[in-house]
Design an enzyme around this catalytic site. Structure first.
Site, PDB file in Angstrom:
ATOM      1  N   GLU A  23      55.898  38.250  34.072  1.00 20.93           N
ATOM      2  CA  GLU A  23      54.764  37.621  33.385  1.00 20.93           C
ATOM      3  C   GLU A  23      55.019  37.700  31.892  1.00 20.93           C
ATOM      4  O   GLU A  23      55.555  38.703  31.395  1.00 20.93           O
ATOM      5  CB  GLU A  23      53.452  38.341  33.721  1.00 20.93           C
ATOM      6  CG  GLU A  23      52.291  37.784  32.898  1.00 20.93           C
ATOM      7  CD  GLU A  23      50.905  38.184  33.390  1.00 20.93           C
ATOM      8  OE1 GLU A  23      50.787  39.204  34.081  1.00 20.93           O
ATOM      9  OE2 GLU A  23      49.959  37.462  33.042  1.00 20.93           O
ATOM     10  N   CYS A  65      47.918  37.074  35.330  1.00 21.77           N
ATOM     11  CA  CYS A  65      46.737  36.391  34.782  1.00 21.77           C
ATOM     12  C   CYS A  65      47.093  35.177  33.941  1.00 21.77           C
ATOM     13  O   CYS A  65      46.252  34.302  33.716  1.00 21.77           O
ATOM     14  CB  CYS A  65      45.921  37.349  33.927  1.00 21.77           C
ATOM     15  SG  CYS A  65      45.167  38.662  34.879  1.00 21.77           S
ATOM     16  N   ASN A  98      46.373  33.526  41.428  1.00 24.52           N
ATOM     17  CA  ASN A  98      46.923  34.860  41.166  1.00 24.52           C
ATOM     18  C   ASN A  98      46.019  35.927  41.758  1.00 24.52           C
ATOM     19  O   ASN A  98      46.029  36.167  42.957  1.00 24.52           O
ATOM     20  CB  ASN A  98      47.122  35.064  39.665  1.00 24.52           C
ATOM     21  CG  ASN A  98      47.538  36.488  39.326  1.00 24.52           C
ATOM     22  OD1 ASN A  98      48.419  37.040  39.979  1.00 24.52           O
ATOM     23  ND2 ASN A  98      46.910  37.106  38.348  1.00 24.52           N
ATOM     24  N   GLU A  99      45.178  36.511  40.925  1.00 28.19           N
ATOM     25  CA  GLU A  99      44.358  37.635  41.397  1.00 28.19           C
ATOM     26  C   GLU A  99      42.919  37.141  41.558  1.00 28.19           C
ATOM     27  O   GLU A  99      42.023  37.571  40.852  1.00 28.19           O
ATOM     28  CB  GLU A  99      44.450  38.742  40.353  1.00 28.19           C
ATOM     29  CG  GLU A  99      44.198  40.115  40.852  1.00 28.19           C
ATOM     30  CD  GLU A  99      44.450  41.150  39.767  1.00 28.19           C
ATOM     31  OE1 GLU A  99      43.841  41.047  38.678  1.00 28.19           O
ATOM     32  OE2 GLU A  99      45.248  42.079  39.995  1.00 28.19           O
TER      33      GLU A  99
HETATM   34  O1  AHR Z   1      50.211  43.090  35.404  1.00 24.48           O
HETATM   35  C1  AHR Z   1      49.193  42.907  34.479  1.00 24.48           C
HETATM   36  C2  AHR Z   1      48.018  42.151  35.066  1.00 24.48           C
HETATM   37  O2  AHR Z   1      47.411  42.907  36.067  1.00 24.48           O
HETATM   38  C3  AHR Z   1      48.344  40.863  35.752  1.00 24.48           C
HETATM   39  O3  AHR Z   1      48.453  39.816  34.857  1.00 24.48           O
HETATM   40  C4  AHR Z   1      47.184  40.649  36.665  1.00 24.48           C
HETATM   41  O4  AHR Z   1      47.514  39.904  37.796  1.00 24.48           O
HETATM   42  C5  AHR Z   1      46.723  42.057  36.976  1.00 24.48           C
HETATM   43  O5  AHR Z   1      45.380  42.199  36.785  1.00 24.48           O
END
Ligand code: AHR
Length: 661
Positions: free
Chosen positions: A49, A246, A377-378
């Site tokens: 990321e 994110c 993603n999350e």
């Molecule tokens: O790894 C850091 C962040 O943690 C990532 O962007 C997200 O997916 C998670 O909340």
């Protein structure tokens, strides 16, 4: 009369007395002919990321910050400079109508006939420059008056102002054109600056001011930092998850990651603010933007270069739910789905397809063999499921071979997790992406997490995990041995359950020592060097020792899940005909382990023992001490099937034994 204690008497008599260390005696049993699961080639991968300046200012080797003047403050990172009586002005020009994807450039007007006027660029917390290496400077330029052209000179200054490299360049045209010049640096320095000097009265327009080392990964022009990619390569990752995280979601939808805007000529890739720029009030990073110089084509090529299966994660019509949580209405979600379908065509399509043709035109005739894709993603909640359903239907209809990664939310338990877990399993989702940022105790206690998972249902991707020495998001979190050892212990549980857990990645991957937002991270770097954390070595040791098939290892008839501080797993490597045993002694006491191994005829006389160990649970690596803790490998004599081993306190031990049969 006073009586002296035994130790005092020994002291007086000059005999030194060391208190005997407690030793645990452990009898491990391994059934090498009882295969429990196959280990997927994808098992241990990496999570990339653009956080902590991982891409711009990191792996992407561009040294000029804000090269196209697209930061909100158009001249951030730049400073006006003059010498020898020169003077002038700098104007930012907005041509948004004509070039919406690259709306700004500068006009540099020199007002004096002699001397120099220009700009310096501070780089990403300076520029790392190496003596005798060649640097490639380039700029898009446009003279206002070709009969009176402005001349350009380039200098690299070290932090004391000494010139350590120079070149000159004479842009001639009245049309925008890219000009190049290469030069060698004369010294190594961590924080150089680039000076761009203009001379001769007149005006010149400039854009995309760029400086790259010639030596990049595979020496690709405008490529990636070789030392950092080497560290990724050395992990031998089974997959590369990109671009996040994110960052996929964006703080709002306008700020989400859109892969189509990240391919083709770099001057046509629209820059946006990096969502980590403002995420943490305590770690604000106002100069953090995304140029997408490392875009989707580069990600696919990176995956190919390091032998990893590509795993792109796409926005599913939801912005980060920790931020705005903006949603695309379901009746407007088609463009998002089209992006996913087009990406598969881009990666795998032939010359007969629109997107396949584009990939080929960008220099990659061979398909990227994309089989995995993440939907969001999350994410969490019903809104995710509503969007996930339409994505799943459309993708599976057109590309039934695609395996989709679906979000199990931000936590490994609790209502969000329970809802997603039950619902997605109800839909028979391919792969669930579980995240756990928890303390080291959690990792030790949860080693049996997957023992009772449904063997026939959805598979698991431990998509983001890292032991946190403090609170999640705390800037005090450390990459210390205690955290890394707890991850090593936990990973025996992933490995034992390789029929369910098919992929795992530590997160985040990279962090710049003077520009990070999130800690802990797997690899830390500055402008010149980098180091692997103990956590990095744990990941690497699992990856290079993943073997092909899981076999049972027990202590007292039970899987080794913390008895007397021990954690263990064992695999066969059918490719090399080896038995690979991993034992983590999390106890402060050393142990003597004997191994009763059935199902093999014997072993060749020499095995290999690799140990990652420290008595100091708080030990960490750093730029100045990059190998304070690192794996040590030695040969080990093996006689017949008898095997015993001393396990040091706080140690991760990997034994590779060549089988005779
Ligand atoms: O790894 C850091 C962040 O943690 C990532 O962007 C997200 O997916 C998670 O909340």
């Amino acid at each position: 009369m006073k009586f002296l204690s035994l130790s005092a008497l020994l002291l007086l008599s000059g005999i030194s007395f060391t208190k005997a260390q407690p030793v645990n005696k452990l009898n491990y049993v391994i059934k090498a002919d009882s295969i429990k699961a196959h280990v997927q080639p994808t098992m241990y991968g990496i999570f990339f990321e653009d956080i902590n300046m991982a891409a711009d200012g990191g792996v992407y080797a561009e040294l000029v910050k804000n090269r196209s003047f697209e930061f909100n403050d158009n001249l951030m990172g730049w400073a006006k400079q003059k010498k020898n009586g020169g003077n002038g002005t700098v104007t930012v020009v907005d041509r948004a109508k004509e070039r919406p994807e690259n709306p700004h450039y500068i006009t540099l007007a020199v007002n004096t006939n002699s001397g120099y006027f220009g700009l310096s660029n501070e780089g990403f917390r300076g520029m790392g420059i190496k003596a005798d290496e060649t640097y490639n400077f380039s700029v898009f330029a446009h003279q206002h008056d070709i009969t009176n052209p402005v001349k350009l000179a380039i200098e690299l200054h070290d932090s004391t102002g000494v010139v350590i490299g120079r070149a000159s360049l004479n842009p001639v045209g009245k049309e925008w054109k890219r000009y190049h010049v290469s030069f060698k640096a004369t010294a190594t320095t961590l924080k150089a600056q680039l000076y761009l000097w203009c001379s001769h009265k007149g005006s010149i327009d400039l854009d995309m001011v760029s400086l790259f080392p010639q030596h990049t990964w595979k020496n690709r022009p405008g490529g990636l930092r070789a030392d950092l990619v080497q560290k990724l390569y050395d992990l031998h990752p089974g997959f590369l998850r990109f671009p996040g995280g994110c960052i996929v979601e964006g703080r709002d939808l306008a700020n989400r990651y859109q892969w189509k805007k990240t391919i083709g000529d770099v001057d046509k890739r629209e820059n946006i603010i990096n969502r980590w720029n403002v995420e943490f009030k305590h770690r604000l990073t106002p100069d953090y933007y995304q140029t997408f110089g490392l875009g989707f084509m580069e990600y696919f090529m990176l995956a190919e270069d390091i032998g990893a299966s590509p795993l792109p994660i796409l926005n599913c019509g939801m912005a980060c739910q920790y931020n705005t949580g903006q949603l695309v209405p379901l009746n407007q979600i088609d463009p998002y789905i089209q992006d996913a379908l087009d990406l598969i065509e881009f990666a795998n399509g032939s010359a007969d397809t629109k997107w396949g043709r584009l990939r080929i035109s960008l220099g990659h005739p061979k398909p990227f063999n994309l089989k995995l894709m993440g939907v969001g993603n999350e994410q969490w909640g019903e809104q995710y499921i509503e969007r996930w359903k339409v994505f799943e239907k459309a993708i599976k209809q057109k590309y039934p071979y695609m395996q989709l990664v679906s979000s199990a939310g931000p936590d490994p338990s609790g209502p969000k997790f329970d809802y997603l877990n039950a619902t997605l399993r109800g839909f028979n989702a391919d792969i669930l992406d579980e995240h756990y940022y928890r303390n080291p105790e959690w990792f030790l206690k949860n080693v049996k997490r997957y023992d009772d998972y449904d063997r026939k249902g959805s598979k698991i991707f431990a998509g983001e995990y890292a032991a946190q020495s403090g609170d999640i998001g705390s800037p005090k979190n450390k990459n210390n041995w205690e955290c890394a050892m707890s991850e090593a212990a936990f990973m025996t549980g992933l490995e034992r359950n390789a029929d369910v857990v098919i992929m795992a990645s530590y997160a985040p991957l990279l962090a710049k020592v003077d520009a990070w937002q999130w800690t802990p991270d797997l690899i830390w770097f500055d402008n010149l060097t980098s180091y692997g954390t103990p956590n990095y070595y744990v990941q690497q040791l699992y990856s290079v020792n993943k073997g092909t098939d899981v076999v049972p290892i027990t202590l007292g008839g039970q899987a080794v899940t913390g008895q007397q501080g021990q954690f263990a797993s064992a695999v066969l490597d059918k490719k090399t005909n080896e038995l690979v045993i991993k034992v983590i002694n999390t106890s402060k006491d050393k142990s003597t382990a004997s191994f009763d191994i059935t199902g093999v005829n014997g072993f060749k006389s020499e095995g290999l023992l690799t140990t990652l160990q420290s008595d100091d649970l708080d030990i960490q690596n750093s730029i100045s001490k990059p190998e304070a803790i690192k794996p040590v490998t030695r040969n080990m004599k093996v006689s017949g099937k008898e095997l015993s081993l001393e396990l040091k306190p706080y140690s991760f031990n990997i034994l590779r034994l060549k089988m005779a049969n």
